[in-house]
Design an enzyme around this catalytic site. Structure first.
Site, short mmCIF file in Angstrom:
data_model
loop_
_atom_site.label_atom_id
_atom_site.label_comp_id
_atom_site.label_asym_id
_atom_site.label_seq_id
_atom_site.Cartn_x
_atom_site.Cartn_y
_atom_site.Cartn_z
N LYS A 70 56.09 67.59 22.74
CA LYS A 70 55.03 66.57 22.83
C LYS A 70 55.56 65.14 22.67
O LYS A 70 55.17 64.26 23.46
CB LYS A 70 53.93 66.87 21.82
CG LYS A 70 53.16 68.14 22.16
CD LYS A 70 52.01 68.39 21.22
CE LYS A 70 51.27 69.66 21.59
NZ LYS A 70 50.10 69.92 20.72
N GLY A 130 46.43 68.36 5.88
CA GLY A 130 47.62 68.13 6.69
C GLY A 130 47.56 66.80 7.41
O GLY A 130 46.49 66.26 7.67
N ARG A 155 50.58 67.68 0.90
CA ARG A 155 51.38 68.16 -0.22
C ARG A 155 52.21 67.03 -0.82
O ARG A 155 52.37 66.94 -2.03
CB ARG A 155 52.29 69.29 0.25
CG ARG A 155 52.91 70.10 -0.90
CD ARG A 155 53.62 71.33 -0.36
NE ARG A 155 52.76 72.14 0.49
CZ ARG A 155 51.83 72.99 0.04
NH1 ARG A 155 51.65 73.11 -1.26
NH2 ARG A 155 51.11 73.68 0.89
N PRO A 157 53.38 62.62 -0.36
CA PRO A 157 52.82 61.34 0.14
C PRO A 157 53.34 61.02 1.54
O PRO A 157 54.11 60.09 1.75
CB PRO A 157 53.29 60.33 -0.90
CG PRO A 157 54.50 60.93 -1.52
CD PRO A 157 54.29 62.42 -1.50
#
Length: 280
Positions: A70, A130, A155, A157
């Site tokens: 992508k 996420g 989960r 920063p």
């Protein structure tokens, strides 16, 4: 309109053998009697996209792009749609008179999944689990819901890119850690939870997500997903990633063929393919 000249499309990715895109697009061709069209899966390791697309025969009208290609599709294209630029991702390459156009129909798929929760209240608050490549199309889709705001839970920063994406679309957003003590209460009171975390990480979040009233899980196989099963057990409503998969494929089909996508035929083909996989 598509003509009778032989035309090809393909999905590029690595791995790619598991892709359901050939089933979806072929079902669309058959439903519209586009006998000249064919669709295949091509393995495209990291770094190989430019070579594959750049040397593609003229018959190739478009490519569906999965990971890891992508970012490469975005960089390779001669022209980029505004929405693909804003999410910094392209899952679609379309041949034009000027070269290759990059677009992101993942946004269409994400919006289809969000819209499947028909009872979503006005100006909803949405917890987004996420902040990776799948999260940004959801942010763009959420921007189409008037008054929506986002809490991005990660989960570590690492939500900076997602927060910047939200700002580009004018969506109110803030981030928290998955370990933040306020998150369970936020999930219990929020209007919708959207999961974009892969299965291995999502497994650890089943109890956290169980109280959610509504869930969109970008995962779809096996079904129900661990998070989906937890929310259903808690009395919530769940929409799976198959809705997103179909939505993005419908957009690609129309870009490639210039025909209205036969949504019901493609939906049925996807449902049958997933049922077959589940029975193995």
């Amino acid at each position: 309109m598509a003509d009778s000249t032989a035309a090809k499309a393909a999905v590029l990715g690595d791995p790619v053998a598991h892709s359901l895109s050939p089933i979806l697009h072929t079902a669309g061709y058959e439903a519209l009697s586009l006998a000249a069209w064919s669709y295949e899966a091509i393995r495209c390791p990291e770094g190989a996209l430019a070579g594959i697309v750049g040397s593609a025969e003229d018959e190739y009208r478009g490519f569906s792009v999965t990971m890891p290609g992508k970012p490469e599709a975005l960089a390779f294209a001669d022209e980029v749609t505004e929405r693909a630029r804003l999410v910094d991702s392209a899952n679609t390459l379309v041949r034009t008179g000027a070269g290759w156009l990059a677009d992101c129909t993942d946004i269409d798929g994400a919006f289809a999944a969000l819209s499947a929760h028909e009872d979503l209240p006005p100006s909803p608050t949405i917890v987004l689990l996420g902040a990776g490549g799948t999260a940004r199309p959801f942010i763009a889709a959420i921007a189409r819901i008037p008054g929506a705001s986002i809490i991005i839970a990660t989960r570590r920063p690492t939500a900076g890119g997602a927060l910047e994406c939200a700002a580009r679309f004018g969506v109110e957003a803030r981030d928290v850690r998955l370990t933040d003590p306020e998150l369970p209460a936020l999930i219990e009171s929020t209007d919708l939870v959207v999961n974009t975390i892969p299965e291995t990480g999502a497994l650890e979040l089943t109890e956290l997500v169980r109280p959610a009233a509504r869930l969109v899980d970008a995962l779809y196989h096996p079904w129900p997903t661990p998070l989906g099963a937890a929310v259903l057990a808690g009395g919530g409503k769940v929409v799976g990633g198959d809705t997103m998969l179909l939505g993005q494929a419908l957009g690609q089909f129309e870009l490639f063929t210039e025909e209205a996508a036969p949504a019901e035929a493609m939906r049925l083909a996807l449902r049958n393919a997933l049922e077959e996989r589940s029975s193995r």
